[in-house]
Enzyme design. Structure first.
Site, PDB file in Angstrom:
ATOM      1  N   ARG A  19       0.826  -1.212   0.000  1.00  0.00           N
ATOM      2  CA  ARG A  19       0.000   0.000   0.000  1.00  0.00           C
ATOM      3  C   ARG A  19       0.859   1.261   0.000  1.00  0.00           C
ATOM      4  NH1 ARG A  19      -2.553  -4.385   1.620  1.00  0.00           N
ATOM      5  NH2 ARG A  19      -4.829  -4.476   1.640  1.00  0.00           N
ATOM      6  N   GLY A  90      -1.121 -12.046  -4.787  1.00  0.00           N
ATOM      7  CA  GLY A  90      -2.540 -11.744  -4.940  1.00  0.00           C
ATOM      8  C   GLY A  90      -2.829 -10.283  -4.631  1.00  0.00           C
ATOM      9  N   ARG A 118      -6.055 -18.446  -9.023  1.00  0.00           N
ATOM     10  CA  ARG A 118      -6.855 -17.848  -7.939  1.00  0.00           C
ATOM     11  C   ARG A 118      -8.013 -17.009  -8.483  1.00  0.00           C
ATOM     12  NH1 ARG A 118      -2.872 -15.461  -3.523  1.00  0.00           N
ATOM     13  NH2 ARG A 118      -4.839 -15.392  -2.378  1.00  0.00           N
ATOM     14  N   SER A 163     -12.807  -9.336   2.711  1.00  0.00           N
ATOM     15  CA  SER A 163     -11.532  -9.426   2.000  1.00  0.00           C
ATOM     16  C   SER A 163     -10.920  -8.046   1.860  1.00  0.00           C
ATOM     17  CB  SER A 163     -11.740 -10.023   0.606  1.00  0.00           C
ATOM     18  OG  SER A 163     -10.620  -9.716  -0.210  1.00  0.00           O
ATOM     19  N   ASP A 311      -3.909 -15.455   7.744  1.00  0.00           N
ATOM     20  CA  ASP A 311      -2.577 -15.767   7.200  1.00  0.00           C
ATOM     21  C   ASP A 311      -1.729 -16.576   8.182  1.00  0.00           C
ATOM     22  OD1 ASP A 311      -3.250 -14.517   4.891  1.00  0.00           O
ATOM     23  OD2 ASP A 311      -2.046 -12.723   5.214  1.00  0.00           O
ATOM     24  N   ARG A 384       4.133 -19.731   3.184  1.00  0.00           N
ATOM     25  CA  ARG A 384       3.747 -19.937   4.597  1.00  0.00           C
ATOM     26  C   ARG A 384       3.707 -21.436   4.963  1.00  0.00           C
ATOM     27  NH1 ARG A 384       2.876 -14.699   5.992  1.00  0.00           N
ATOM     28  NH2 ARG A 384       1.632 -13.468   4.546  1.00  0.00           N
TER      29      ARG A 384
HETATM   30  C1  S3P Z   1      -4.101  -9.161   2.144  1.00  0.00           C
HETATM   31  C2  S3P Z   1      -5.368  -9.562   2.460  1.00  0.00           C
HETATM   32  C3  S3P Z   1      -5.736 -10.936   2.846  1.00  0.00           C
HETATM   33  C4  S3P Z   1      -4.504 -11.754   3.170  1.00  0.00           C
HETATM   34  C5  S3P Z   1      -3.414 -11.562   2.172  1.00  0.00           C
HETATM   35  C6  S3P Z   1      -2.975 -10.111   2.132  1.00  0.00           C
HETATM   36  C7  S3P Z   1      -3.856  -7.744   1.803  1.00  0.00           C
HETATM   37  O1  S3P Z   1      -6.426 -11.571   1.787  1.00  0.00           O
HETATM   38  O2  S3P Z   1      -4.854 -13.121   3.274  1.00  0.00           O
HETATM   39  O3  S3P Z   1      -2.287 -12.377   2.482  1.00  0.00           O
HETATM   40  O4  S3P Z   1      -2.685  -7.308   1.805  1.00  0.00           O
HETATM   41  O5  S3P Z   1      -4.828  -7.037   1.535  1.00  0.00           O
HETATM   42  P1  S3P Z   1      -7.989 -11.336   1.499  1.00  0.00           P
HETATM   43  O6  S3P Z   1      -8.176 -10.018   0.927  1.00  0.00           O
HETATM   44  O7  S3P Z   1      -8.359 -12.429   0.551  1.00  0.00           O
HETATM   45  O8  S3P Z   1      -8.666 -11.504   2.812  1.00  0.00           O
END
Ligand code: S3P
Length: 425
Positions: A19, A90, A118, A163, A311, A384
């Site tokens: 971010r 992701g 995903r 999420s 996580d 992890r």
């Molecule tokens: C994250 C949000 C989480 C987390 C991921 C990092 C983020 O996922 O599991 O490792 O940085 O916004 P979700 O948005 O699917 O909850």
């Protein structure tokens, strides 16, 4: 097994580092980011912005690594001339999908084998409601994603799942869209985007579970100091708890309440963890933690607590495997679509160590025991899983043989060396 002793500083928080890079690139003028995480996932976000014309230099400040980002404002990005490779990340893919959907150019996002499997519909669908044009494999659900950026319209969207990536993707789209974009959350997901919006002075409201951002606001670059990652600390909190005679001090750990679920689970299992010197860094609480070995007992993890510990699931499985009695993880179906299907990967690893495990579509039950045997474990390239099985290896007879430790650099470069150095002192 030798007791683990020492005082360590954890690498910077991965979610906050992503971010910080994104908002610094969208700010006007220079930002400096200290304490950032130089891991592969975060380097993917950095490279993405460099490919869109943003200068990001890795430098140092009094011997500590620092990023210097020269932001060009909300519409200062240029069209990337090639596909953006998000690797395993992701967060990079989902947050950039929202941002790029509202930029006036064409872009393509792809990733590694795991990321291409995903689900992306969770971000693409609400963005399409805003008018976004996003194409992808599996009827628009999987990367590579091709984004024809355009002017979007603000919406109010009720997230079906808690999420942070989806929420942040929509808030970033809203930032570049005229009007008020609102998102409601069914439960508390990590709120680093909201805290960083506030830190940059971006007009942002939180009313109950509804978050709203007003698009088009011009904001300036800042100094950002990122706390240590509590998700990385969790490996040492568990290692320090289960290896007899251990005492570890973990410095500058991020203590954002939306992220402390794993710590709370360990405390409810009887872990001996003390929290000291709480302070705030760039709108994020931090503290030093001391963990001493303790006898753990099984517990039930469900609902919002599961979301706040999501996580930490793989390493909490190791704590559960060492605890007296049964530990039950519920409401955890999201674990099936993380970097790997973490329920099945951890179940296979634990069974290899001789531990009794039951899996369910939405969770898992583990019956603890103290006599573990070493096994050959598969990680599916999931950082992890690899780190959790390495911690477990400290207590297995013969150690664990992990098929891929290279994937650990996704979030924690230097993890194996750090863990080994603590066991030697
Ligand atoms: C994250 C949000 C989480 C987390 C991921 C990092 C983020 O996922 O599991 O490792 O940085 O916004 P979700 O948005 O699917 O909850």
């Amino acid at each position: 097994m030798t007791a683990l002793k020492g005082r360590i500083s954890l690498p910077g928080d991965k979610s906050i580092t992503h971010r910080a890079i994104i908002l610094s690139a969208l700010a006007e003028g220079p930002s400096r980011i200290t304490g950032y995480l130089p891991s592969e996932d975060c380097q993917r976000t950095m490279a993405a912005f460099q490919s869109m014309g943003i200068s990001i230099q890795e430098n140092s400040d009094r011997g500590l690594p620092m990023l210097e980002v020269e932001g060009k404002g909300l519409f200062g990005l240029s069209e990337p001339v090639d596909v953006i490779d998000c690797g395993n990340s992701g967060t990079t893919m989902r947050l950039l999908t929202g941002l790029l959907a509202a930029q006036p150019f064409f872009s393509v996002l792809t990733g590694d084998q795991s990321l291409r499997k995903r689900p992306m519909r969770r971000v693409a669908d609400p963005l399409r409601m805003m008018g976004a044009e996003i194409a992808g494999r599996s009827e628009g659900n999987r990367a590579p994603l091709a984004i024809s950026g355009k002017r979007l319209r603000p919406i109010r969207y009720d997230l079906p799942i808690a999420s942070a990536q989806v929420k942040s993707s929509l808030l970033l789209a809203g930032l570049s869209t005229t009007g008020l974009t609102s998102v409601s959350e069914p439960g508390p997901s990590r709120d680093h985007t909201e805290r960083m919006f506030d830190y940059f002075g971006i007009p942002f409201k939180k009313e109950g579970n509804v978050l709203s951002v007003e698009g088009g606001f011009v904001f300036r670059g800042k100094m950002i100091d990122i706390p240590g990652d509590i998700s990385s600390a969790a490996f040492f909190l568990v290692a320090g708890s289960i290896v007899d005679g251990s005492e570890l001090i973990l410095q500058n750990v991020g203590m954002n309440p939306t992220r402390t679920g794993g710590l709370e689970v360990l405390q409810s299992m009887g872990a001996n963890i003390t929290i000291k010197t709480q302070k705030s860094r760039c709108n994020e609480p931090v503290a030093d933690l001391t963990v001493r070995s303790a006898a753990l007992k099984g517990c039930v993890i469900e609902g919002d607590l599961m979301t706040r510990a999501i996580d930490e699931f793989p390493i909490l499985c190791i704590a559960a495997a060492h605890a007296e009695g049964k530990t039950l993880f519920k409401n955890a179906s999201e674990l099936r679509v993380k970097e790997s299907d973490r329920i099945e990967m951890m179940a296979a690893g634990l069974r290899g160590m001789g531990i009794t495990v039951e899996t369910f579509p939405e969770g898992m039950a583990i019956t603890g025991r103290s006599d573990w045997k070493g096994c050959d474990c598969k990680t599916a390239g999931d950082h992890r899983i690899a780190m959790s099985m390495a911690v477990a290896g400290l207590l297995t007879e013969g150690g664990n043989c992990i098929d891929d430790v290279d994937c650990i650099k996704t979030s924690f470069p230097g993890f194996i060396d750090l863990l080994s150095s603590l066991a030697e002192t």
